[in-house]
Design a protein around this motif. Sequence first.
Motif, PDB file in Angstrom:
ATOM      1  N   ALA A   6       0.807  -1.220   0.000  1.00  0.00           N
ATOM      2  CA  ALA A   6       0.000   0.000   0.000  1.00  0.00           C
ATOM      3  C   ALA A   6       0.846   1.278   0.000  1.00  0.00           C
ATOM      4  CB  ALA A   6      -0.966  -0.021   1.186  1.00  0.00           C
ATOM      5  N   PRO A   7       1.933   1.378   0.796  1.00  0.00           N
ATOM      6  CA  PRO A   7       2.733   2.611   0.748  1.00  0.00           C
ATOM      7  C   PRO A   7       3.280   2.905  -0.646  1.00  0.00           C
ATOM      8  CG  PRO A   7       3.278   1.350   2.711  1.00  0.00           C
ATOM      9  CD  PRO A   7       2.405   0.470   1.869  1.00  0.00           C
ATOM     10  N   GLU A   8       3.639   1.854  -1.404  1.00  0.00           N
ATOM     11  CA  GLU A   8       4.116   2.057  -2.773  1.00  0.00           C
ATOM     12  C   GLU A   8       2.968   2.455  -3.689  1.00  0.00           C
ATOM     13  OE1 GLU A   8       7.155  -0.888  -4.269  1.00  0.00           O
ATOM     14  OE2 GLU A   8       6.482  -1.949  -2.473  1.00  0.00           O
ATOM     15  N   ARG A   9       1.795   1.846  -3.488  1.00  0.00           N
ATOM     16  CA  ARG A   9       0.653   2.138  -4.351  1.00  0.00           C
ATOM     17  C   ARG A   9       0.115   3.546  -4.111  1.00  0.00           C
ATOM     18  NH1 ARG A   9      -4.127  -1.045  -4.808  1.00  0.00           N
ATOM     19  NH2 ARG A   9      -4.161  -0.086  -6.886  1.00  0.00           N
ATOM     20  N   MET A  10       0.419   4.120  -2.974  1.00  0.00           N
ATOM     21  CA  MET A  10       0.029   5.506  -2.746  1.00  0.00           C
ATOM     22  C   MET A  10       0.749   6.431  -3.728  1.00  0.00           C
ATOM     23  SD  MET A  10      -2.212   5.658  -0.273  1.00  0.00           S
ATOM     24  CE  MET A  10      -2.102   7.301   0.448  1.00  0.00           C
ATOM     25  N   LYS A  11       1.927   5.999  -4.204  1.00  0.00           N
ATOM     26  CA  LYS A  11       2.693   6.783  -5.173  1.00  0.00           C
ATOM     27  C   LYS A  11       2.350   6.379  -6.606  1.00  0.00           C
ATOM     28  CE  LYS A  11       6.470   6.749  -1.814  1.00  0.00           C
ATOM     29  NZ  LYS A  11       7.827   6.219  -1.523  1.00  0.00           N
ATOM     30  N   ASP A  12       2.089   5.093  -6.811  1.00  0.00           N
ATOM     31  CA  ASP A  12       1.753   4.583  -8.141  1.00  0.00           C
ATOM     32  C   ASP A  12       0.691   3.508  -7.951  1.00  0.00           C
ATOM     33  OD1 ASP A  12       1.541   3.509 -10.642  1.00  0.00           O
ATOM     34  OD2 ASP A  12       3.626   2.871 -10.814  1.00  0.00           O
ATOM     35  N   SER A  13      -0.561   3.855  -8.208  1.00  0.00           N
ATOM     36  CA  SER A  13      -1.680   2.983  -7.841  1.00  0.00           C
ATOM     37  C   SER A  13      -1.955   1.874  -8.847  1.00  0.00           C
ATOM     38  CB  SER A  13      -2.956   3.817  -7.668  1.00  0.00           C
ATOM     39  OG  SER A  13      -3.321   4.421  -8.894  1.00  0.00           O
TER      40      SER A  13
END
Length: 546
Positions: A262-269
């Motif tokens: 989730a922390p990565e997907r906050m930048k690239d969903s």
Amino acid sequence: MPLCMGCMQQLGNKKVCPNCGFDNTEKQQAPFLPYGTVLANRYIVGAGIDTNGESTRYLSYDKQTGDVVIVCEFLPIGLFNRAEGETELRVNYENRLNFKKFKDDFLNYYRILSELRELSALMNVHNIFEQNNTAYVIEENEDLIPFSEYVERVGGSLEWDIARPLFMPVISALEALHKRGVGHYAISPKNMYVTAQGKIKISGFATENERKRGTGLKSQLFSGAAAPEQYEDNFPLDDITDIYGFCATLFYSLTGRLPKGAPERMKDSRLLMSTNTVKRLPPHVVSALANGLQVERENRITDFDELRSQLSVAHTAKAIQDEISRTASMNISATTGGKRTNRGGSHLPIVLISAALTVLILGALGIWWLRGNPLAGMFGGDTSETQAPVETTEWTGATAPNFLGKTLDEVNSEVKNQSNITIKRSYSDDFSDDYKEGTVMHQSPAAGERVTDEDLAQGFIITVTISKGPRMRELPNIEGSPLKEASETIAAQGLLGTVEYQYSDKYNEGIVVGYKDKSVGETVEYGTNITLIVSKGKEPIVTQSN
């Protein structure tokens, strides 16, 4: 009769279990319960199975029923002390209020769970009680296959027709939990198992306190399946949170990999799914995954009825079919029971035309999905038939080290100076033709798997499974060896030995003559009891006196 603390089978007078290879001379380290602890005058506690910041589960034996069960002990790390060999928890004075609140939440959670035993996807809870200044839950122990292993066995991913009947009962179980005011919040491949009957069972139960940051417990979140809000301090969790974890696990089952954390997907969903996978899945399933894995909560599927509906049918196509059916029904009901009209015709052509239109429309919808789907921006990947979904940029962060083929001592030596990595030995050691006895044959997470900063911050646990060597063992040549030496050779092969004495003209007393009913080089299963023929020396000559 003594029990093996690793598998709860009869041990006899052995120290190392012939059934599972567990060394019963070892002690269970504090703060976990000592081996052989008896709870409620009924449950004998064995080896620890798994642990999180709230509780620990042990393999145990029910003296009353003779069944092997699971004991789950409320054990909130950091809020208590328990000395080596003791069973009573000593709660830190400054943590007593938090401890009581968390324990009450734990008891309430499992009481609700115990009332939902009719749901096939939930573990059965048999008993709940308090002892040793803490709380215990008795769970049923079943013969289960880890879900990730199940997916690997069937080729690395599931077809939708296989996944659908597996996952639909999970929706019902989660829905029932939330109707009672609690959730799971850790649905992930690591907390799912498959029964011998081909049904999914959910594990990894814990209260909301354990499944989010900032509560006073050491949180356990599963990267790739935990929703973005679980990384925020004390954010209220709800059914929308569990929908994210469910869809992430379904995504894993259909693609063979979890979404990015989730922390990565906050930048690239974007969800990294290959075009070939998108083509292989029904469009409405792809749409449901996209809707259930939205990073922003307000864009996510909001309830289980809607989740179930989106996974069951493509809504646009269903609306068109319903309209066609309604129109056809109106036309037929306007006549006398669908009889021939005064032109001698029938309403059957209307229905056939409607069906044909439906097929055409559905086909058009499929093409629209593959070419112009408004959610397509959430997906990325290549169009190769053979290449698996890959990310457009390589991971440059930390990865799990490779411990395969190393002894446990070697593994512990490698990580002794790395305080953020913990090695946990799985007590379900297994046979392997590929790895020597006493070496690591499997590890989770796998070697090379991503390790995020969040993983390292909360403490990275690597579980290793130790090989017991091959299941089938070749009988060594022990003829002519002293009994002590032959016994050690047999034991090194994982075999048990008994002795039968016979007279021998060839060998002196105490020397092994050979095997009884077995031959050198013959293969037998690990743990087999082998009879050794040992010489009593030459048979004495009896002389008859006159």
